[in-house]
Scaffold this active site. Structure first.
Site, PDB file in Angstrom:
ATOM      1  N   ARG A 184       0.846  -1.185   0.000  1.00 49.95           N
ATOM      2  CA  ARG A 184       0.000   0.000   0.000  1.00 49.95           C
ATOM      3  C   ARG A 184       0.885   1.240   0.000  1.00 49.95           C
ATOM      4  O   ARG A 184       1.727   1.403   0.880  1.00 49.95           O
ATOM      5  CB  ARG A 184      -0.899  -0.008   1.236  1.00 49.95           C
ATOM      6  CG  ARG A 184      -1.725   1.244   1.381  1.00 49.95           C
ATOM      7  CD  ARG A 184      -2.690   1.185   2.573  1.00 49.95           C
ATOM      8  NE  ARG A 184      -3.429   2.421   2.622  1.00 49.95           N
ATOM      9  CZ  ARG A 184      -3.474   3.246   3.678  1.00 49.95           C
ATOM     10  NH1 ARG A 184      -2.877   2.928   4.804  1.00 49.95           N
ATOM     11  NH2 ARG A 184      -4.143   4.366   3.605  1.00 49.95           N
ATOM     12  N   GLU A 199      -3.639  -0.412   8.041  1.00 49.15           N
ATOM     13  CA  GLU A 199      -2.523  -0.035   8.915  1.00 49.15           C
ATOM     14  C   GLU A 199      -2.690  -0.682  10.277  1.00 49.15           C
ATOM     15  O   GLU A 199      -3.789  -0.664  10.843  1.00 49.15           O
ATOM     16  CB  GLU A 199      -2.441   1.487   9.149  1.00 49.15           C
ATOM     17  CG  GLU A 199      -2.065   2.294   7.940  1.00 49.15           C
ATOM     18  CD  GLU A 199      -1.971   3.797   8.237  1.00 49.15           C
ATOM     19  OE1 GLU A 199      -1.696   4.179   9.383  1.00 49.15           O
ATOM     20  OE2 GLU A 199      -2.182   4.567   7.288  1.00 49.15           O
ATOM     21  N   TYR A 246      -4.464   1.270  15.833  1.00 45.15           N
ATOM     22  CA  TYR A 246      -3.225   1.307  16.609  1.00 45.15           C
ATOM     23  C   TYR A 246      -3.432   1.136  18.106  1.00 45.15           C
ATOM     24  O   TYR A 246      -2.612   0.529  18.783  1.00 45.15           O
ATOM     25  CB  TYR A 246      -2.492   2.648  16.392  1.00 45.15           C
ATOM     26  CG  TYR A 246      -1.917   2.813  15.012  1.00 45.15           C
ATOM     27  CD1 TYR A 246      -0.644   2.336  14.712  1.00 45.15           C
ATOM     28  CD2 TYR A 246      -2.640   3.441  13.998  1.00 45.15           C
ATOM     29  CE1 TYR A 246      -0.103   2.482  13.443  1.00 45.15           C
ATOM     30  CE2 TYR A 246      -2.113   3.591  12.723  1.00 45.15           C
ATOM     31  CZ  TYR A 246      -0.839   3.105  12.459  1.00 45.15           C
ATOM     32  OH  TYR A 246      -0.305   3.250  11.204  1.00 45.15           O
ATOM     33  N   HIS A 287      -3.377  10.833   0.930  1.00 49.99           N
ATOM     34  CA  HIS A 287      -2.736  10.565   2.214  1.00 49.99           C
ATOM     35  C   HIS A 287      -2.086  11.859   2.701  1.00 49.99           C
ATOM     36  O   HIS A 287      -0.873  11.923   2.915  1.00 49.99           O
ATOM     37  CB  HIS A 287      -1.748   9.405   2.102  1.00 49.99           C
ATOM     38  CG  HIS A 287      -1.474   8.717   3.408  1.00 49.99           C
ATOM     39  ND1 HIS A 287      -1.632   7.360   3.596  1.00 49.99           N
ATOM     40  CD2 HIS A 287      -1.066   9.202   4.590  1.00 49.99           C
ATOM     41  CE1 HIS A 287      -1.317   7.042   4.846  1.00 49.99           C
ATOM     42  NE2 HIS A 287      -0.956   8.146   5.471  1.00 49.99           N
ATOM     43  N   ASN A 311      -7.575   1.241   9.874  1.00 50.82           N
ATOM     44  CA  ASN A 311      -6.296   1.535  10.514  1.00 50.82           C
ATOM     45  C   ASN A 311      -6.509   1.484  12.016  1.00 50.82           C
ATOM     46  O   ASN A 311      -7.327   2.237  12.555  1.00 50.82           O
ATOM     47  CB  ASN A 311      -5.808   2.939  10.136  1.00 50.82           C
ATOM     48  CG  ASN A 311      -5.505   3.079   8.645  1.00 50.82           C
ATOM     49  OD1 ASN A 311      -5.582   2.109   7.883  1.00 50.82           O
ATOM     50  ND2 ASN A 311      -5.162   4.281   8.229  1.00 50.82           N
ATOM     51  N   GLU A 364      -7.674   8.013   6.633  1.00 58.96           N
ATOM     52  CA  GLU A 364      -7.898   8.574   7.967  1.00 58.96           C
ATOM     53  C   GLU A 364      -8.596   9.933   7.933  1.00 58.96           C
ATOM     54  O   GLU A 364      -8.020  10.958   8.325  1.00 58.96           O
ATOM     55  CB  GLU A 364      -6.575   8.640   8.750  1.00 58.96           C
ATOM     56  CG  GLU A 364      -5.967   7.261   8.942  1.00 58.96           C
ATOM     57  CD  GLU A 364      -4.783   7.222   9.915  1.00 58.96           C
ATOM     58  OE1 GLU A 364      -4.257   8.283  10.289  1.00 58.96           O
ATOM     59  OE2 GLU A 364      -4.393   6.102  10.311  1.00 58.96           O
TER      60      GLU A 364
HETATM   61  C1  JJW Z   1      -3.931  11.263  16.946  1.00 54.36           C
HETATM   62  C2  JJW Z   1      -2.278  13.717  18.985  1.00 54.36           C
HETATM   63  C3  JJW Z   1      -4.482  15.283  21.407  1.00 54.36           C
HETATM   64  C4  JJW Z   1      -0.248   7.525  10.793  1.00 54.36           C
HETATM   65  C5  JJW Z   1      -2.982  12.172  17.348  1.00 54.36           C
HETATM   66  C6  JJW Z   1      -1.762  12.229  16.720  1.00 54.36           C
HETATM   67  C7  JJW Z   1      -2.825  14.801  19.866  1.00 54.36           C
HETATM   68  C8  JJW Z   1      -5.832  14.850  21.883  1.00 54.36           C
HETATM   69  C9  JJW Z   1      -0.044   7.357  12.201  1.00 54.36           C
HETATM   70  N1  JJW Z   1      -1.442   6.900  10.296  1.00 54.36           N
HETATM   71  O1  JJW Z   1       1.984   7.619   9.961  1.00 54.36           O
HETATM   72  C10 JJW Z   1      -3.654  10.389  15.921  1.00 54.36           C
HETATM   73  N2  JJW Z   1      -1.082   8.134  12.876  1.00 54.36           N
HETATM   74  O2  JJW Z   1       0.548   8.056   7.825  1.00 54.36           O
HETATM   75  C11 JJW Z   1      -1.331   7.211   8.923  1.00 54.36           C
HETATM   76  N3  JJW Z   1      -2.375   7.850  12.864  1.00 54.36           N
HETATM   77  O3  JJW Z   1      -3.325  13.007  18.393  1.00 54.36           O
HETATM   78  C12 JJW Z   1       0.118   7.001   8.593  1.00 54.36           C
HETATM   79  N4  JJW Z   1      -2.991   8.668  13.668  1.00 54.36           N
HETATM   80  O4  JJW Z   1      -4.015  14.408  20.479  1.00 54.36           O
HETATM   81  C13 JJW Z   1       0.800   6.925   9.938  1.00 54.36           C
HETATM   82  C14 JJW Z   1      -1.476  11.380  15.684  1.00 54.36           C
HETATM   83  C15 JJW Z   1      -2.413  10.438  15.273  1.00 54.36           C
HETATM   84  C16 JJW Z   1      -2.117   9.491  14.229  1.00 54.36           C
HETATM   85  C17 JJW Z   1      -0.887   9.165  13.713  1.00 54.36           C
END
Ligand code: JJW
Length: 448
Positions: free
Chosen positions: A77, A353, A296, A121, A294, A166
Site C-alpha cells: 500500500r 494499517e 493502533y 494521504h 487503521n 484517515e
Molecule cells: C492522533 C495527537 C491530542 C499515521 C494524534 C496524533 C494529539 C488529543 C499514524 N497513520 O503515519 C492520531 N497516525 O501516515 C497514517 N495515525 O493526536 C500514517 N494517527 O491528540 C501513519 C497522531 C495520530 C495518528 C498518527
C-alpha cells in the site's frame, strides 16, 4: 504451544505514504503541498524535520521493492502525491509525475506484488489550500478530477484503490486539534471538512464506476476502541461518543446514508452544525467494495464533565506503551472489528494499517525490536479471533515497511520493519522484518 493459523487467501502486506517516504520534494515538476508549508514553518514538527528527503524512496524504490520481494509481501500500500500529478491541484497535468508512478507500479507488478493505492494521504496541493482547501466544496471536485485521471492511467494495473486515508485525522486532528497540516483549531471548520472529505470520497467512487474501472475501491478510516471504565450508563455513553467520533461519524454516512443522531446532537451542544446539500448523502452512500481499517490503540475511559470534547476521561490502567506513547491495546482491535461487523455487515475488510512505534537503533548491523514483534503477534491474534467471529478480513498490511517521516513527530518516531538511517539513508532489516517474513511464509503464528 498454540498455533494461530491464517487463511491462505488472506493477503499479507505493508504500507507507506508518499510524503513520509519519497523525498525529492522539488524534482520533476512536483508542486508544493500543505505538508511542505507546515513542516517548513517553525514549531510544527519536532526537531524542525520535514519531508524534503525522507527515505529518498523516489530514487531508491528499486531497492525498496527488492526488500518487499524478499519479505514475501503480496500487497503493498502506497500513496500518490497529488501535487506530483497536478502541481496546482487542478488544470495542468505533470507528465513526469505520472511517469514516476508508472515506473514504480510496473516494478511492483514485475515482482508479483499487488499495488494498493491511496489517493489522498494528507498532501493536499498548497494551491488548493490557498483557495480554502477542504473547507471549499470545489476541492471535492478537484479531487474527483485527480482521481479520475489516476483511474484512467492505471486501469488494469492498480486493482485496489483507497480514496481518503484517515478522514478523522484530515478533519479533526488537522483542523480542530491543530497538530497536523494545515494546523487550524476550529471545531466548526473541522466538522465541515469531515463532510467534504466524505463527499470527495463519494464523487471519486462515482467516477470509478462511470469509467467501469476494473478492481475495487474503498476508504480507510482510523479507529480507536474505548472500553467503559464501568457499566454505568454515563461511562458507556461517553465511550460511545468517543468512538462515535471515529466510527459512526465516518461510517454511517457511507453505509447508512445518514449522520448519526447521537453525534449530531452532541455537536449541536457544542454549537456546531452540519450543512448538507441536496444529493450529498446519496453520493456518499453509494456502495463500495471494501473498507480499509487503521488500528493502533485503545483505552479505558469514563464520563467526566468538561473533559475533552466528549466528556470522556481516559484512564491509565497501566498499559504497556509504544515509544510514541500510545497504549498497546490488542483487545480493542478484536472488539472494534466485531463492532464494525455488527453495525455495518459483512463488507470485506483490509487492515490497511496496524503497527507500533519503537525506536530501537542499529547495534552491530542488527536491530533488536522484540517489542514490535510482540505487538504484532498480539494484534494478529486479535485479528484471527475476529475472523473466527465471522469478520470478513481480506488482508493485513502492517505500518510500516520503513521508518519514515512520522508527521508532527518527525523522524524520531520509528514504525518500520526496516530501519532507516536518515543521514546516510541506509536501510537495515530489523528482527521484526525477519519475524514477519517467517510468519508470511508459514501462514501461521506460534504463541509461546
Ligand atoms: C492522533 C495527537 C491530542 C499515521 C494524534 C496524533 C494529539 C488529543 C499514524 N497513520 O503515519 C492520531 N497516525 O501516515 C497514517 N495515525 O493526536 C500514517 N494517527 O491528540 C501513519 C497522531 C495520530 C495518528 C498518527
Amino acid at each position: 504451544m498454540p498455533i494461530i493459523q491464517f487463511p491462505h487467501e488472506m493477503k499479507w502486506g505493508a504500507a507507506t505514504a508518499a510524503y513520509q517516504i519519497e523525498g525529492a520534494a522539488h524534482e520533476d515538476g512536483r508542486g508544493q503541498s500543505i505538508w511542505d508549508t507546515f513542516s517548513h514553518t517553525p514549531g510544527h514538527v519536532k526537531n524542525g524535520d520535514n519531508g524534503d528527503v525522507a527515505c529518498d524512496s523516489y530514487h531508491r524504490y528499486e531497492e525498496d521493492i527488492e526488500m518487499m520481494k524478499d519479505l514475501g509481501i503480496e500487497m503493498y500500500r502506497f500513496s500518490v502525491s497529488w501535487p506530483r500529478i497536478f502541481p496546482d491541484g487542478t488544470g495542468e497535468i505533470n507528465e513526469e509525475g505520472l511517469q514516476f508512478y508508472h515506473r514504480f507500479v510496473d516494478a511492483l507488478l514485475a515482482q508479483g506484488i499487488e499495488p494498493m493505492c491511496t489517493l489522498y494521504h494528507w498532501d493536499l496541493p498548497q494551491a488548493l489550500q490557498d483557495k480554502g482547501g477542504w473547507a471549499s466544496r470545489e476541492t471535492t471536485d478537484a479531487f474527483a478530477d485527480y482521481a479520475e485521471l489516476m483511474f484512467q492511467e492505471f486501469n488494469g494495473k492498480i486493482k485496489h484503490w483507497i480514496t481518503i486515508n484517515e478522514p478523522w485525522c484530515v478533519s479533526f486532528l488537522s483542523n480542530f486539534i491543530g497538530v497536523h497540516a494545515p494546523g487550524n483549531q476550529d471545531l466548526q471548520l473541522a466538522t465541515t471538512i469531515s463532510h467534504h472529505l466524505l463527499l470527495a470520497h463519494g464523487k471519486a467512487v462515482t467516477r470509478f464506476r462511470e469509467l467501469e474501472s476494473t478492481g475495487e475501491i474503498g476508504y480507510a478510516p482510523n479507529l480507536e476502541w474505548n472500553e467503559p471504565f464501568s457499566d454505568k450508563q454515563e461511562d458507556i455513553d461517553a465511550c460511545n461518543r468517543g468512538m462515535g467520533w471515529f466510527i459512526e461519524w465516518f461510517f454511517d454516512p457511507v453505509f447508512k446514508g445518514s449522520y448519526p443522531e447521537f453525534m449530531l446532537n452532541w455537536f449541536e451542544k457544542k454549537g456546531v452544525s452540519l450543512t448538507l446539500e441536496e444529493g450529498d448523502l446519496k453520493l456518499i452512500s453509494q456502495p463500495i467494495d471494501f473498507i480499509g481499517i487503521n488500528y493502533y490503540t485503545g483505552s479505558v475511559g469514563r464520563y467526566k464533565e468538561n473533559e475533552e470534547l466528549f466528556d470522556l476521561e481516559k484512564i491509565d490502567i497501566g498499559y504497556n506503551k509504544t515509544d510514541i506513547g500510545w497504549n498497546v491495546y490488542p483487545e480493542g482491535f478484536y472488539k472494534v472489528l466485531c463492532k464494525v461487523k455488527d453495525q455495518y455487515g459483512d463488507i470485506p475488510i483490509y487492515i490497511t494499517e496496524n503497527g507500533a512505534c519503537y525506536n530501537d537503533g542499529v547495534e552491530y548491523g542488527e536491530v533488536h525490536d522484540q517489542r514490535r514483534i510482540e505487538y504484532l503477534k498480539q494484534h494478529l491474534t486479535s485479528l484471527s479471533r475476529s475472523m473466527e467471529a465471522g469478520v470478513n478480513i481480506k488482508g493485513y498490511l502492517t505500518w510500516s515497511l520503513l521508518d519514515n517521516f512520522e508527521w508532527a513527530e518527525g523522524y524520531e518516531k520509528r514504525f518500520g520493519l526496516v530501519h532507516v538511517n536518515f543521514r546516510t539513508l541506509e536501510r537495515t532489516k530489523k528482527d521484526s522484518y525477519y519475524w514477519y517474513k517467517q510468519t508470511i511464509a508459514n501462514g501461521w503464528l506460534e504463541m509461546k
